[in-house]
Design a protein around this motif. Structure first.
Motif, PDB file in Angstrom:
ATOM      1  N   THR A  34      38.505  37.320  55.337  1.00  0.00           N
ATOM      2  CA  THR A  34      38.553  38.755  55.628  1.00  0.00           C
ATOM      3  C   THR A  34      39.910  39.280  55.195  1.00  0.00           C
ATOM      4  N   LEU A  35      39.895  40.248  54.279  1.00  0.00           N
ATOM      5  CA  LEU A  35      41.124  40.738  53.646  1.00  0.00           C
ATOM      6  C   LEU A  35      41.298  42.229  53.919  1.00  0.00           C
ATOM      7  N   PRO A  36      42.540  42.662  54.149  1.00  0.00           N
ATOM      8  CA  PRO A  36      42.784  44.086  54.394  1.00  0.00           C
ATOM      9  C   PRO A  36      42.484  44.932  53.158  1.00  0.00           C
ATOM     10  N   ASP A  37      42.709  44.372  51.964  1.00  0.00           N
ATOM     11  CA  ASP A  37      42.386  45.088  50.726  1.00  0.00           C
ATOM     12  C   ASP A  37      42.042  44.026  49.673  1.00  0.00           C
ATOM     13  N   GLY A  38      41.555  44.456  48.529  1.00  0.00           N
ATOM     14  CA  GLY A  38      41.134  43.487  47.509  1.00  0.00           C
ATOM     15  C   GLY A  38      42.306  43.010  46.667  1.00  0.00           C
ATOM     16  N   ASP A  39      43.352  42.498  47.324  1.00  0.00           N
ATOM     17  CA  ASP A  39      44.594  42.097  46.645  1.00  0.00           C
ATOM     18  C   ASP A  39      44.358  40.804  45.849  1.00  0.00           C
ATOM     19  N   ALA A  40      44.104  40.974  44.531  1.00  0.00           N
ATOM     20  CA  ALA A  40      43.754  39.821  43.693  1.00  0.00           C
ATOM     21  C   ALA A  40      44.886  38.801  43.636  1.00  0.00           C
ATOM     22  N   ALA A  41      46.138  39.278  43.618  1.00  0.00           N
ATOM     23  CA  ALA A  41      47.277  38.348  43.540  1.00  0.00           C
ATOM     24  C   ALA A  41      47.335  37.484  44.798  1.00  0.00           C
ATOM     25  N   PHE A  42      47.098  38.096  45.953  1.00  0.00           N
ATOM     26  CA  PHE A  42      47.078  37.329  47.193  1.00  0.00           C
ATOM     27  C   PHE A  42      45.980  36.266  47.136  1.00  0.00           C
TER      28      PHE A  42
END
Ligand code: ADP
Ligand code: MG
Length: 316
Positions: A88-96
């Motif tokens: 579950t991710l706060p945003d679609g942060d591809a680098a993360f």
């Protein structure tokens, strides 16, 4: 977006196994469980700010999310094989996600664990990993097998992860030796498998030695007496904390991910050899006794006062 993230994870966590008949991409995975073995399953969730400091590197979060689960399999004497990842991710942060997957993949490769599915959703950062493994029928290590007279052992050293967390909270950083224990725990998988024929009971140490050994005692209907002097401490701990603090961190601090196990007296002498064969080691820290609860004695035989009985959610 979601599919790009899943693809990024799948591409990095690239362990393949012949016993995966169908992996990521369908509605569910199909696995071949060897005949004569139990399928062993467990799951653990890491919540940002609760199970890891918010400043933790994404690679370390990925490693730890898998490590805490492999540690549970190790405590059962199981050999890991497959994992599922619910992210579950706060945003679609591809680098993360890429960095997270790298850390996860590093440990997955070390233990030949194939990622066979998962789920990807939006919300505050939460990682749930499910791992599956196998153990021959009748060989699993459970919590309920300890008997009065058994010796109590722990692998490795205790208290460094809790020491790192304390230093992070108190002064914002921690020496790398302690920090590594907190961020990159090494699940004792080979030790767990090696102990199948030796240990009468086993648990992994996630919530602190006293709390977790307490679970063995409760499940087995026995008590335990530990010697404070026998607790295995690392030089990383003793260099940064006084003796009393080291002892409290070893007894009450969480996140060790070592194994605590009991061994019948006749087999005690075999522990060192069996673990040496898998590059492991363990220290005898006390004995199982009749009764209930865990007591800790100092060198003079007097009870040691315990400051932190262990981590519990919903305790406030
Ligand atoms: P469904 O809608 O049928 O549940 P999804 O679209 O959620 O399927 O997932 C598609 C495929 O990708 C499934 O095989 C699922 O197991 C896999 N998957 C989804 N998220 C992850 C993840 N974070 N890590 C690994 N596999 C994932
Ligand atoms: Mg579906």
């Amino acid at each position: 977006m979601e599919f790009a993230l899943i693809e990024a994870i799948r591409a990095r966590v690239d362990v393949t196994r012949g016993d995966v008949a169908l992996g990521i991409g369908d509605d569910a995975a199909l696995l071949d469980v060897p005949p004569g073995q139990h399928l062993v399953a467990c799951t653990d969730t890491l919540v940002a700010g609760v199970h890891f400091p918010a400043v933790t590197a994404p690679e370390d979060i990925g490693w730890k999310a898998l490590a805490v689960n492999l540690s549970d399999l190790a405590a059962m004497g199981a050999a890991p094989a497959w994992a599922l990842l619910a992210l579950t991710l706060p945003d679609g942060d591809a680098a993360f996600v890429e960095r997270f997957a790298q850390g996860f993949a590093e440990l997955a490769r070390a233990h030949d664990v194939a990622l066979i599915g998962g789920d990807t959703t939006q919300g505050s950062l939460t990682v749930t990993v499910t791992v599956l493994g196998c153990v021959p029928r009748g060989m699993a290590l459970v919590r309920g097998g300890a008997r009065a007279g058994d010796a109590v052992f722990v692998t490795g050293t205790l208290g460094e992860a809790a020491g790192a967390l304390r230093l992070l909270q108190d002064r914002g950083d921690a020496p790398v030796a302690l920090r590594t224990r907190l961020d990159r725990p090494e699940p004792r998988v080979a030790a767990g498998v090696a102990l199948r024929k030796l240990a009468s009971a086993c648990i992994d140490l996630s919530d602190g030695l006293l709390a977790d050994l307490g679970h063995i005692c409760a499940a087995s209907g026995v008590g335990a007496e530990l010697l404070a002097e026998a607790l295995p401490l690392s030089s990383g701990s003793t260099a940064h904390f006084d003796a009393e603090t080291c002892r409290q961190l070893a007894l009450g601090g969480g996140d060790d991910y070592e194994l605590c196990f009991t061994v019948p007296p006749a087999r005690e002498k075999d522990v060192a050899d069996v673990l040496a064969r898998v590059d492991g080691s363990a220290t005898c820290i006390g004995r199982i006794v009749a009764g209930s609860g865990v007591r800790v004695l100092d060198a003079g035989g007097n009870p040691v006062a315990i400051m932190h009985p262990g981590w519990q959610h919903f305790s406030r």
